[in-house]
Scaffold this motif. Structure first.
Motif, PDB file in Angstrom:
ATOM      1  N   VAL A 162       0.820  -1.257  -0.093  1.00  0.00           N
ATOM      2  CA  VAL A 162       0.038  -0.123  -0.136  1.00  0.00           C
ATOM      3  C   VAL A 162       1.148   1.170   0.158  1.00  0.00           C
ATOM      4  N   VAL A 163       0.659   1.917  -1.257  1.00  0.00           N
ATOM      5  CA  VAL A 163       1.853   3.060  -1.381  1.00  0.00           C
ATOM      6  C   VAL A 163       0.749   4.634  -1.524  1.00  0.00           C
ATOM      7  N   PRO A 164       1.516   5.628  -1.523  1.00  0.00           N
ATOM      8  CA  PRO A 164       0.882   6.909  -1.634  1.00  0.00           C
ATOM      9  C   PRO A 164       0.373   6.717  -3.302  1.00  0.00           C
ATOM     10  N   LYS A 165      -0.825   7.195  -3.659  1.00  0.00           N
ATOM     11  CA  LYS A 165      -1.181   7.107  -4.759  1.00  0.00           C
ATOM     12  C   LYS A 165      -0.079   7.855  -5.888  1.00  0.00           C
ATOM     13  N   GLY A 166       0.055   7.068  -7.077  1.00  0.00           N
ATOM     14  CA  GLY A 166       1.168   7.549  -8.009  1.00  0.00           C
ATOM     15  C   GLY A 166       2.525   7.449  -7.885  1.00  0.00           C
ATOM     16  N   ALA A 167       2.813   6.792  -6.787  1.00  0.00           N
ATOM     17  CA  ALA A 167       4.215   6.789  -5.935  1.00  0.00           C
ATOM     18  C   ALA A 167       5.191   5.773  -6.813  1.00  0.00           C
ATOM     19  N   ASP A 168       6.528   6.297  -7.072  1.00  0.00           N
ATOM     20  CA  ASP A 168       7.455   5.540  -7.914  1.00  0.00           C
ATOM     21  C   ASP A 168       7.868   4.324  -7.154  1.00  0.00           C
ATOM     22  N   THR A 169       7.563   2.999  -7.713  1.00  0.00           N
ATOM     23  CA  THR A 169       7.967   1.888  -6.997  1.00  0.00           C
ATOM     24  C   THR A 169       9.081   1.109  -7.560  1.00  0.00           C
ATOM     25  N   SER A 170       9.959   1.962  -8.451  1.00  0.00           N
ATOM     26  CA  SER A 170      10.940   0.971  -9.223  1.00  0.00           C
ATOM     27  C   SER A 170      12.178   0.902  -8.220  1.00  0.00           C
ATOM     28  N   ALA A 171      12.282   1.504  -6.806  1.00  0.00           N
ATOM     29  CA  ALA A 171      13.454   1.210  -6.021  1.00  0.00           C
ATOM     30  C   ALA A 171      13.305   0.110  -5.281  1.00  0.00           C
ATOM     31  N   VAL A 172      12.522  -0.700  -5.504  1.00  0.00           N
ATOM     32  CA  VAL A 172      12.176  -1.937  -4.585  1.00  0.00           C
ATOM     33  C   VAL A 172      13.455  -2.596  -4.599  1.00  0.00           C
ATOM     34  N   GLN A 173      13.825  -3.096  -3.562  1.00  0.00           N
ATOM     35  CA  GLN A 173      15.300  -3.963  -3.358  1.00  0.00           C
ATOM     36  C   GLN A 173      14.816  -5.367  -2.831  1.00  0.00           C
ATOM     37  N   PRO A 174      15.391  -6.498  -3.746  1.00  0.00           N
ATOM     38  CA  PRO A 174      14.981  -7.728  -3.124  1.00  0.00           C
ATOM     39  C   PRO A 174      16.472  -8.234  -2.570  1.00  0.00           C
ATOM     40  N   THR A 175      16.319  -9.131  -1.244  1.00  0.00           N
ATOM     41  CA  THR A 175      17.427  -9.541  -0.597  1.00  0.00           C
ATOM     42  C   THR A 175      17.008 -11.185  -0.754  1.00  0.00           C
ATOM     43  N   VAL A 176      18.037 -11.907  -1.471  1.00  0.00           N
ATOM     44  CA  VAL A 176      17.762 -13.482  -1.541  1.00  0.00           C
ATOM     45  C   VAL A 176      18.350 -14.237  -0.306  1.00  0.00           C
ATOM     46  N   THR A 177      17.682 -15.000   0.003  1.00  0.00           N
ATOM     47  CA  THR A 177      18.251 -16.094   0.994  1.00  0.00           C
ATOM     48  C   THR A 177      18.087 -17.471   0.435  1.00  0.00           C
ATOM     49  N   LEU A 178      19.061 -18.206   0.001  1.00  0.00           N
ATOM     50  CA  LEU A 178      18.963 -19.595  -0.479  1.00  0.00           C
ATOM     51  C   LEU A 178      19.242 -20.682   0.452  1.00  0.00           C
ATOM     52  N   ALA A 179      18.858 -21.720   0.248  1.00  0.00           N
ATOM     53  CA  ALA A 179      18.972 -22.962   0.750  1.00  0.00           C
ATOM     54  C   ALA A 179      20.272 -23.473   0.576  1.00  0.00           C
ATOM     55  N   ASP A 180      20.894 -24.240   1.541  1.00  0.00           N
ATOM     56  CA  ASP A 180      22.561 -24.578   1.257  1.00  0.00           C
ATOM     57  C   ASP A 180      22.229 -25.591  -0.154  1.00  0.00           C
ATOM     58  N   GLU A 181      22.895 -25.237  -1.067  1.00  0.00           N
ATOM     59  CA  GLU A 181      22.837 -25.813  -2.332  1.00  0.00           C
ATOM     60  C   GLU A 181      23.373 -27.331  -2.216  1.00  0.00           C
ATOM     61  N   GLY A 182      24.160 -27.522  -1.093  1.00  0.00           N
ATOM     62  CA  GLY A 182      24.508 -28.972  -0.866  1.00  0.00           C
ATOM     63  C   GLY A 182      23.137 -29.741  -0.610  1.00  0.00           C
ATOM     64  N   THR A 183      22.296 -29.284  -0.096  1.00  0.00           N
ATOM     65  CA  THR A 183      21.061 -29.958   0.245  1.00  0.00           C
ATOM     66  C   THR A 183      20.099 -30.361  -0.900  1.00  0.00           C
ATOM     67  N   LEU A 184      20.276 -29.582  -2.050  1.00  0.00           N
ATOM     68  CA  LEU A 184      19.388 -29.716  -3.096  1.00  0.00           C
ATOM     69  C   LEU A 184      19.886 -30.916  -4.008  1.00  0.00           C
TER      70      LEU A 184
END
Length: 470
Positions: free
Chosen positions: A382-404
């Motif tokens: 929920v953002v202010p009407k018309g807000a620029d949302t291009s600055a969203v930042q993703p932070t990834v946490t992966l499972a230990d690839e040895g377990t896949l």
């Protein structure tokens, strides 16, 4: 020897002719080869121009973001207030929202939640018959004048509690569910902790002051019911989320409890949208409003937890400690207008999105060891009407690839990604975490392929080891 001269000239001419033809062919070839390149270059220039145009247009839209007015400009006359969006849990307005205060009959929202939840789980039925006990019959305040020994269904008593705030009906339900009101109160306080209601404490099922409860049924510790506006909003969030059919009760405008009653119970929520056709209430009717619970005692003042939905966005408002029954609805309108006029729900990331930099994960023993991954659901804020949302930042946490290890089914969780965004005009940083899942099956490779892969890895490691010696 002179007779061979014409032949030599003829040969020279033929060679010259062949070179000329070859030159022409080469020139044509070069021209035809350059044509696509020129066209491509022209296309790239056109595409670049188009992209710049789109960016400019987007920027123009983004700069029209709503300027959020200050909360002080609303002139709220309340002890506390909260505005919350229930899907994300975002708080859009907060005035002393963490202060524990007497909530009066807004307490009944917890009774409503527990009873509806037990019916949903099949432990009780709306048609179950309740026999009224002494405690319920002696309860004062808003009531439907139940007598000890009266029998009514859970649905009948629940309706009286929801629309007329009947204290006696509420106590009858609590005792039927738990055996005694104080046993039910323990359930209420346990639920409050589970929901994360940090300030809430319940002394009874109704919200009455302890001194107004029948003697012999009061809590031993003497601790009064309190609840912050934020806690009330959290409780309302659980109601609308876990029991989206709540409107089956909360939107009833009036109804007779008994056929013999001379007048019907009237819903104490004057803001119901349907009241726009009712002379006495139309000035309070609010578009999209369909709940939730009023409250009043001399200690609490006038309170109201309201909820309304417009354009697919539901908001929950709480006002506490207003000066009159009318004032609680006037102040609620200010709070809800603040939300609907200035904010919108915006999808930031669609479902099945690839995260840049984490397009794949390595799965051991798979035919294809690099398996594509995507998000399992959409992300909306929920953002202010018309807000620029291009600055969203993703932070990834992966499972230990040895377990896949293959085999893995499509849709297997392999990690999470948290999207963070701080909208202009808002103090809080918005965050939502969703799962990263495999976008396709990871089939196990055959023994021969696994053997050849192991041999390749062995020699690769051996070569790297030898190389590192020098």
């Amino acid at each position: 020897m002179k007779h061979k001269q014409p032949q030599r000239k003829s040969t020279t001419k033929r060679r010259f002719l062949r070179k000329s033809v070859a030159s022409v062919l080469l020139l044509n070839l070069l021209c035809f080869s350059l044509a696509p390149v020129m066209a491509l270059a022209e296309g790239e220039q056109t595409e670049s121009t188009s992209t710049e145009s789109t960016t400019t247009e987007t920027t123009t839209v983004q700069t029209t973001a709503t300027s959020i007015p200050s909360v002080n400009s609303l002139g709220l006359e309340v002890s506390s207030a909260i505005l919350l969006e229930p899907v994300s849990g975002q708080i859009l307005l907060n005035v002393n929202g963490d202060q524990p205060l007497p909530p009066a009959s807004m307490t009944k929202m917890m009774t409503e939640y527990i009873v509806a939840e037990l019916v949903k789980q099949g432990k009780f039925s709306w048609d179950d018959v309740v026999t009224v006990g002494k405690n319920a019959a002696q309860t004062i305040g808003s009531r439907i004048f139940l007598a000890e020994g009266d029998q009514h269904t859970i649905e009948e008593l629940y309706t009286a509690m929801a629309i007329a705030s009947a204290n006696d009906a509420t106590v009858a339900l609590a005792e039927h569910v738990a055996g005694s009101e104080q046993a039910f109160v323990k359930m209420m306080n346990d639920e409050a902790k589970r929901m994360g209601m940090n300030t809430a404490h319940f002394a009874n099922s109704t919200g009455l002051d302890i001194a107004d409860m029948p003697e012999g049924f009061r809590p031993a510790d003497g601790q009064e019911t309190v609840m912050s506006a934020l806690d009330a909003a959290i409780l309302a969030k659980y109601i609308v989320t876990d029991h989206p059919d709540f409107t089956r009760f909360t939107t009833i405008q009036s109804k007779k409890f008994r056929e013999r009653d001379t007048s019907p119970m009237v819903n104490l929520n004057w803001m119901l949208e349907a009241n726009k056709e009712v002379t006495n209430f139309k000035q309070f009717a609010y578009e999209g409003l369909d709940g939730l619970k009023t409250g009043h005692t001399s200690n609490a003042g006038n309170c109201f937890t309201g909820t309304a939905e417009r354009n697919g966005m539901r908001l929950i408002s709480v006002v506490m400690g207003t000066a009159s029954d009318k004032a609680r609805f006037v102040e609620t309108r200010k709070v809800l207008d603040f939300g609907f006029n200035n904010f919108e729900t915006k999808q930031i990331v669609p479902p099945k999105t690839t995260v840049a930099g984490t397009e794949t994960v390595t799965v051991k023993k798979a035919k294809n060891t690099e398996i594509p991954v995507v998000t399992d659901q959409a992300v909306s804020f929920v953002v202010p009407k018309g807000a620029d949302t291009s600055a969203v930042q993703p932070t990834v946490t992966l499972a230990d690839e040895g377990t896949l290890t293959a085999p893995l089914k499509q849709g297997t969780k392999v990690g999470t990604v948290t999207y963070s965004f701080k909208a202009p005009g808002m103090d809080q940083t918005l965050e939502k975490t969703v799962n990263l899942i495999t976008a396709e099956d990871a089939e196990k490779a055959g023994w021969f392929k696994l053997m050849m892969r192991a041999i390749g890895e062995f020699f690769s490691d051996l070569f790297n080891g030898i190389k590192n010696l020098f």
